[in-house]
Design a protein around this motif. Structure first.
Motif, PDB file in Angstrom:
ATOM      1  N   UNK A  74       0.470  -1.253   0.017  1.00 59.60           N
ATOM      2  CA  UNK A  74       0.176   0.019  -0.080  1.00 59.60           C
ATOM      3  C   UNK A  74       0.871   0.942  -0.179  1.00 59.60           C
ATOM      4  N   UNK A  75       1.821   1.224   1.067  1.00 59.36           N
ATOM      5  CA  UNK A  75       2.335   2.676   0.738  1.00 59.36           C
ATOM      6  C   UNK A  75       3.622   3.411   0.061  1.00 59.36           C
ATOM      7  N   UNK A  76       3.750   1.876  -1.145  1.00 65.85           N
ATOM      8  CA  UNK A  76       4.691   1.697  -2.403  1.00 65.85           C
ATOM      9  C   UNK A  76       4.033   1.960  -3.355  1.00 65.85           C
ATOM     10  N   UNK A  77       2.198   1.801  -3.024  1.00 68.31           N
ATOM     11  CA  UNK A  77       1.540   2.003  -4.169  1.00 68.31           C
ATOM     12  C   UNK A  77       1.716   3.787  -4.132  1.00 68.31           C
ATOM     13  N   UNK A  78       1.091   3.765  -3.328  1.00 74.74           N
ATOM     14  CA  UNK A  78       1.093   5.772  -2.767  1.00 74.74           C
ATOM     15  C   UNK A  78       1.898   6.785  -3.584  1.00 74.74           C
ATOM     16  N   UNK A  79       3.361   5.386  -2.805  1.00 78.79           N
ATOM     17  CA  UNK A  79       4.292   6.660  -3.561  1.00 78.79           C
ATOM     18  C   UNK A  79       4.563   6.478  -5.532  1.00 78.79           C
ATOM     19  N   UNK A  80       3.890   5.647  -5.434  1.00 77.85           N
ATOM     20  CA  UNK A  80       4.274   4.692  -6.542  1.00 77.85           C
ATOM     21  C   UNK A  80       2.861   5.784  -7.895  1.00 77.85           C
ATOM     22  N   UNK A  81       2.215   6.258  -7.269  1.00 76.41           N
ATOM     23  CA  UNK A  81       0.975   7.353  -7.851  1.00 76.41           C
ATOM     24  C   UNK A  81       1.344   8.989  -7.136  1.00 76.41           C
ATOM     25  N   UNK A  82       2.667   9.325  -6.310  1.00 74.88           N
ATOM     26  CA  UNK A  82       2.827  10.118  -5.898  1.00 74.88           C
ATOM     27  C   UNK A  82       1.779  10.974  -4.823  1.00 74.88           C
ATOM     28  N   UNK A  83       1.307  10.376  -4.491  1.00 76.54           N
ATOM     29  CA  UNK A  83       1.039  10.781  -3.397  1.00 76.54           C
ATOM     30  C   UNK A  83       1.096  11.732  -2.401  1.00 76.54           C
ATOM     31  N   UNK A  84       0.843  12.001  -1.300  1.00 73.47           N
ATOM     32  CA  UNK A  84       1.253  12.735  -0.333  1.00 73.47           C
ATOM     33  C   UNK A  84       1.669  12.129   0.768  1.00 73.47           C
ATOM     34  N   UNK A  85       2.770  11.634   0.988  1.00 75.70           N
ATOM     35  CA  UNK A  85       2.527  11.056   2.364  1.00 75.70           C
ATOM     36  C   UNK A  85       3.463  11.667   3.218  1.00 75.70           C
ATOM     37  N   UNK A  86       3.421  11.814   4.436  1.00 75.04           N
ATOM     38  CA  UNK A  86       3.586  12.739   5.749  1.00 75.04           C
ATOM     39  C   UNK A  86       4.256  12.200   6.697  1.00 75.04           C
ATOM     40  N   UNK A  87       5.617  12.161   7.080  1.00 74.08           N
ATOM     41  CA  UNK A  87       6.060  11.644   7.963  1.00 74.08           C
ATOM     42  C   UNK A  87       5.681  12.327   9.573  1.00 74.08           C
ATOM     43  N   UNK A  88       5.758  12.008  10.330  1.00 71.59           N
ATOM     44  CA  UNK A  88       5.294  12.105  11.767  1.00 71.59           C
ATOM     45  C   UNK A  88       6.292  11.849  12.448  1.00 71.59           C
TER      46      UNK A  88
END
Length: 384
Positions: free
Chosen positions: A224-238
């Protein structure tokens, strides 16, 4: 819909095989910790303290005890109107039949109807086997303010240990640009804590797409996380700055218990502003005999000590008999340490009886000794 309606989903179905005899009949999140707690108390208490009213606990392996324990919503103050703790086990469905949870993402996917029913706007995904205290409200605010599709809690680990973790590489604004699972040559020391906040509308789509992929592991970290990154969605670190430990091994569970004895470990169970709640069964008061010697010990109600206990955590119902010595050890519920027995750097499982005079563990040992009924029986056969 409630404003910022966040539903917590606690993944609590793992076997916990690296805890050996401790999890033969009990799910890892239900293993005892710190004298009177269970490991899952931390995730549930964090939810209560973060004012999250609806919590799903996803169970699978040896689920009876964990299910009955978690379902007592009032223990954590989660029995408010419109909220509560919901135990979610794999169930038979018309379109798929009966299937087990097939990975972390699949576990959430199989409960999309629950999230729909609760009108979730955000989904907080947690592991039920970590020891830490964390304000999820602050993390949600970071998620909202940054307009992220997903926010992942990270903690800084020593660079030499980073290859043991899933590592998040970020830009100067803590936007995640790359995820590496246990990299041989890590680029940063920001380790994923397995704590995620997702905007539900987007997550729902990705979980449904992932479920159709026969080659997927149906895992958040792997898929799921790699799929978000591949599709250029915004992932934020907390970035999380407090105490956190994954207690998935005998050594790490022992270490977390030992941290209770340290003043500056960051693991404070006496903090009135962030209580760790538990289903505190009735027990007799602790009894310290006139010949007992206690040095830096965590002793729970219901324990009886007539020997010497130093740098150790003693759970409820334990009896340390005359002239017995317990040092640098974790003694779980209802253990009897016989007269003159000596335990050093041991973690003793529930209900074990240590024979009089038995010596177990070594002070200079690199590994903690797990003392189970099987080990005691084997030692007795060898003695005969």
């Amino acid at each position: 819909m409630k404003k910022n309606n966040m539903v917590a989903m606690i993944l609590a179905g793992g076997r916990g095989s690296r805890l050996f005899d401790l999890t033969k009949k009990v799910a890892k999140p239900a293993v005892h910790f710190g004298g009177k707690y269970r490991i899952i108390d931390f995730a549930l208490s964090n939810c209560a303290n973060s004012h999250i009213s609806t919590v799903g606990v996803l169970v699978q392996y040896e689920s009876i005890l964990l299910s009955s324990y978690s379902a007592r919503s009032s223990t954590w103050g989660l029995d408010s109107n419109g909220g509560g703790v919901y135990v979610l086990s794999p169930r038979e469905k018309d379109e798929t039949g009966l299937g087990l949870y097939n990975g972390t993402a699949d576990a959430i996917y199989q409960n999309l109807d629950f999230l729909d029913q609760e009108e979730a706007e955000y989904v907080l995904v947690l592991s039920g086997d970590h020891i830490y205290k964390m304000n999820y409200e602050s993390m949600l605010q970071k998620h909202i303010d940054s307009k992220a599709d997903a926010t992942i809690a990270v903690i800084e680990v020593p660079m030499k240990e980073a290859s043991r973790f899933g590592i998040m590489n970020t830009d100067k604004n803590d936007k995640i640009v790359e995820f590496e699972e246990k990299p041989k040559q890590p680029k940063s020391n920001l380790a994923s804590m397995g704590v995620y906040i997702f905007t539900y509308k987007t997550l729902r789509k990705y979980l449904k797409d992932d479920a159709k992929n026969a080659e997927s592991s149906h895992d958040f970290g792997k898929n799921i996380i790699p799929a978000y990154l591949n599709d250029k969605l915004k992932l934020q670190a907390y970035r999380f700055k407090g105490y956190w430990k994954d207690v998935g091994t005998i050594d790490s569970l022992w270490e977390a218990n030992m941290d209770l004895l340290k003043e500056n470990s960051g693991l404070d169970l006496f903090d009135p502003d962030w209580k760790i709640y538990t289903n505190d069964a009735s027990a007799t008061p602790q009894c310290i005999g006139e010949n007992a010697v206690i040095d830096n010990a965590f002793i729970t109600q219901g324990a009886i000590v007539n020997g010497k206990v130093s740098h150790s955590v003693i759970f409820s119902g334990v009896e340390v008999r005359e002239n017995a010595t317990v040092d640098q050890s974790v003694i779980m519920n209802d253990v009897v340490v016989g007269k003159g027995a000596k335990l050093t750097r041991c973690l003793v499982a529930d209900d074990v009886r240590i024979p009089d005079g038995m010596v177990l563990g070594k002070k200079d040992s690199a590994d903690v000794l797990l003392v189970s009924k099987a080990l005691i029986a084997k030692a007795g056969e060898q003695h005969e």
